[in-house]
Design an enzyme around this catalytic site. Structure first.
Site, PDB file in Angstrom:
ATOM      1  N   GLU A  92      39.712  43.641  33.367  1.00 13.41           N
ATOM      2  CA  GLU A  92      39.664  43.157  31.976  1.00 13.41           C
ATOM      3  C   GLU A  92      39.682  44.341  30.996  1.00 13.41           C
ATOM      4  O   GLU A  92      40.078  44.199  29.849  1.00 13.41           O
ATOM      5  CB  GLU A  92      38.434  42.272  31.749  1.00 13.41           C
ATOM      6  CG  GLU A  92      38.469  40.942  32.506  1.00 13.41           C
ATOM      7  CD  GLU A  92      39.325  39.854  31.839  1.00 13.41           C
ATOM      8  OE1 GLU A  92      39.480  39.857  30.619  1.00 13.41           O
ATOM      9  OE2 GLU A  92      39.855  38.989  32.588  1.00 13.41           O
TER      10      GLU A  92
ATOM     11  N   THR B 186      36.670  31.558  41.597  1.00 13.89           N
ATOM     12  CA  THR B 186      35.271  31.205  41.361  1.00 13.89           C
ATOM     13  C   THR B 186      35.164  29.726  40.976  1.00 13.89           C
ATOM     14  O   THR B 186      34.360  28.975  41.529  1.00 13.89           O
ATOM     15  CB  THR B 186      34.684  32.109  40.254  1.00 13.89           C
ATOM     16  OG1 THR B 186      34.944  33.466  40.599  1.00 13.89           O
ATOM     17  CG2 THR B 186      33.202  31.893  40.103  1.00 13.89           C
TER      18      THR B 186
ATOM     19  N   GLY C 257      32.201  35.090  37.673  1.00 10.90           N
ATOM     20  CA  GLY C 257      31.734  35.431  39.023  1.00 10.90           C
ATOM     21  C   GLY C 257      30.273  35.791  39.135  1.00 10.90           C
ATOM     22  O   GLY C 257      29.720  35.834  40.232  1.00 10.90           O
TER      23      GLY C 257
ATOM     24  N   CYS D 269      40.230  36.598  44.385  1.00 14.37           N
ATOM     25  CA  CYS D 269      39.941  36.513  42.953  1.00 14.37           C
ATOM     26  C   CYS D 269      41.271  36.790  42.284  1.00 14.37           C
ATOM     27  O   CYS D 269      41.974  37.731  42.675  1.00 14.37           O
ATOM     28  CB  CYS D 269      38.907  37.571  42.563  1.00 14.37           C
ATOM     29  SG  CYS D 269      38.688  37.712  40.770  1.00 14.37           S
TER      30      CYS D 269
ATOM     31  N   HIS E  99      42.031  38.085  39.643  1.00 10.38           N
ATOM     32  CA  HIS E  99      42.150  39.403  38.999  1.00 10.38           C
ATOM     33  C   HIS E  99      42.584  40.485  39.994  1.00 10.38           C
ATOM     34  O   HIS E  99      43.155  41.491  39.602  1.00 10.38           O
ATOM     35  CB  HIS E  99      40.803  39.848  38.411  1.00 10.38           C
ATOM     36  CG  HIS E  99      40.421  39.180  37.132  1.00 10.38           C
ATOM     37  ND1 HIS E  99      40.070  37.859  37.059  1.00 10.38           N
ATOM     38  CD2 HIS E  99      40.329  39.670  35.869  1.00 10.38           C
ATOM     39  CE1 HIS E  99      39.758  37.561  35.801  1.00 10.38           C
ATOM     40  NE2 HIS E  99      39.912  38.633  35.068  1.00 10.38           N
TER      41      HIS E  99
ATOM     42  N   ASP F 201      41.905  30.044  33.958  1.00  9.34           N
ATOM     43  CA  ASP F 201      41.087  31.089  34.593  1.00  9.34           C
ATOM     44  C   ASP F 201      40.031  31.516  33.590  1.00  9.34           C
ATOM     45  O   ASP F 201      40.090  31.162  32.413  1.00  9.34           O
ATOM     46  CB  ASP F 201      41.975  32.293  34.965  1.00  9.34           C
ATOM     47  CG  ASP F 201      41.176  33.422  35.609  1.00  9.34           C
ATOM     48  OD1 ASP F 201      40.316  33.135  36.470  1.00  9.34           O
ATOM     49  OD2 ASP F 201      41.384  34.599  35.252  1.00  9.34           O
ATOM     50  N   SER F 202      39.080  32.333  34.057  1.00 10.50           N
ATOM     51  CA  SER F 202      38.051  32.860  33.159  1.00 10.50           C
ATOM     52  C   SER F 202      38.628  33.872  32.165  1.00 10.50           C
ATOM     53  O   SER F 202      38.015  34.125  31.137  1.00 10.50           O
ATOM     54  CB  SER F 202      36.960  33.542  33.986  1.00 10.50           C
ATOM     55  OG  SER F 202      37.545  34.570  34.758  1.00 10.50           O
TER      56      SER F 202
ATOM     57  N   CYS G 290      41.584  30.235  39.418  1.00 11.51           N
ATOM     58  CA  CYS G 290      40.372  31.054  39.422  1.00 11.51           C
ATOM     59  C   CYS G 290      39.643  30.712  40.714  1.00 11.51           C
ATOM     60  O   CYS G 290      39.324  29.535  40.956  1.00 11.51           O
ATOM     61  CB  CYS G 290      39.528  30.685  38.208  1.00 11.51           C
ATOM     62  SG  CYS G 290      37.901  31.443  38.192  1.00 11.51           S
TER      63      CYS G 290
HETATM   64  N1  DGL Z   1      39.629  35.482  38.239  1.00 14.90           N
HETATM   65  C1  DGL Z   1      38.531  34.710  38.628  1.00 14.90           C
HETATM   66  C2  DGL Z   1      38.447  34.466  40.097  1.00 14.90           C
HETATM   67  O1  DGL Z   1      39.441  34.281  40.661  1.00 14.90           O
HETATM   68  C3  DGL Z   1      37.233  34.904  37.982  1.00 14.90           C
HETATM   69  C4  DGL Z   1      36.693  36.262  37.866  1.00 14.90           C
HETATM   70  C5  DGL Z   1      35.469  36.212  37.016  1.00 14.90           C
HETATM   71  O2  DGL Z   1      35.547  35.669  35.924  1.00 14.90           O
HETATM   72  O3  DGL Z   1      34.412  36.685  37.464  1.00 14.90           O
HETATM   73  O4  DGL Z   1      37.423  34.418  40.716  1.00 14.90           O
END
Ligand code: DGL
Length: 264
Positions: A153, A77, A45, A184, A186, A12-13, A75
């Protein structure tokens, strides 16, 4: 190393993909897991497709060099923008989170019902969920919620500002969706405030669990499940390992132990 003992790679990011990691860890206690969080370059994102594709391919090459047997792109994205490119360079199977998330939404919403997709700007602009849900008979609306990732975050999931931001994005949809996709990885960490804004008649669909189930099914179908009970967990980030470790514990109850650092 025997095939079954090879690790499952997850990336993931940042720390959002840990919601998928946590499901996988509890569902498959015998698997060796290696998690990569691109903490130096989060968020994805708000970035271009070219950038997300380049980052995703770099991470994939790194995880392939660690001899993974399956890759989970945890992730949304990266799954929306880079899944084909990642598959193109991977000799091992690659799973994204969009299809499992869409399937979970269909199980939660009645036919003809309304599904609200939330996600990063890049995920929403890609229309990946709308495509995955096309022809299923549900009505789809999408809403980008770009401030959610920095809130997570920062570790501010239960501060009043989280509720205030959720209201800005989602109050117009209150009572008007049968299911809301947390599109997402997160966002499950903001599930309580999102549910509070949406009201009791909206089912909140978390793709982390369905993504983990898809990974388990893929391993089973290929005879690659590791039957042991004490799988290893490894964590690698591209920056600030101590911060990652502290937030993983505080937000998700995950004890990472030593976190490795890999800079690109
Ligand atoms: N957690 C990620 C997602 O599912 C990326 C969020 C991000 O880095 O903008 O999209």
């Amino acid at each position: 190393m025997k095939e079954v003992e090879k690790p499952v790679g997850i990336f993931d990011s940042g720390l959002g993909g840990l919601t998928v990691f946590r499901e996988l860890r509890s569902m498959l206690p015998g698997e060796n897991l290696i998690y990569f969080g691109d903490t130096a370059r989060v968020p994805y994102g708000t970035k271009s497709a070219e950038a997300v594709i380049a980052f995703s391919k770099e991470i994939t090459s790194f995880l392939l060099a660690r001899k993974i047997k399956l890759l989970v792109v945890a992730c949304n994205t990266a799954s929306s923008l880079a899944l084909e490119e990642v598959r193109g360079i991977s000799p091992v199977p690659v799973l994204g989170v969009i299809e499992p998330g869409a399937a979970a939404a269909l199980a939660a919403a009645p036919r003809g019902g309304r599904v609200l997709v939330t996600g990063t700007t890049a995920t929403v602009n890609s229309r990946a969920y709308s495509r995955a849900l096309a022809g299923s008979g549900v009505k789809v609306a999408e809403r980008a919620c770009p401030l959610f990732v920095p809130l997570v975050e920062e570790g501010w999931c239960s501060k009043p500002v989280a509720l205030q931001v959720a209201r800005e994005y989602l109050a117009p949809f209150r009572g008007r969706a049968d299911a809301l996709i947390l599109g997402c990885t997160h966002y499950p960490l903001l599930k309580k405030v999102i549910a509070r804004v949406m009201g009791p008649r909206t089912r909140i669909v978390d793709s982390a669990r369905t993504a983990a189930q898809a990974a388990r099914d893929e391993l089973a179908a290929r005879g690659l499940l590791n039957p042991g009970r004490r799988g290893r967990s490894e964590f690698v980030v591209s920056d600030a390992p101590e911060r990652f470790s502290a937030l993983a514990h505080r937000l998700l109850g995950i004890r990472t132990g030593r976190v490795e650092i890999k800079r690109f």
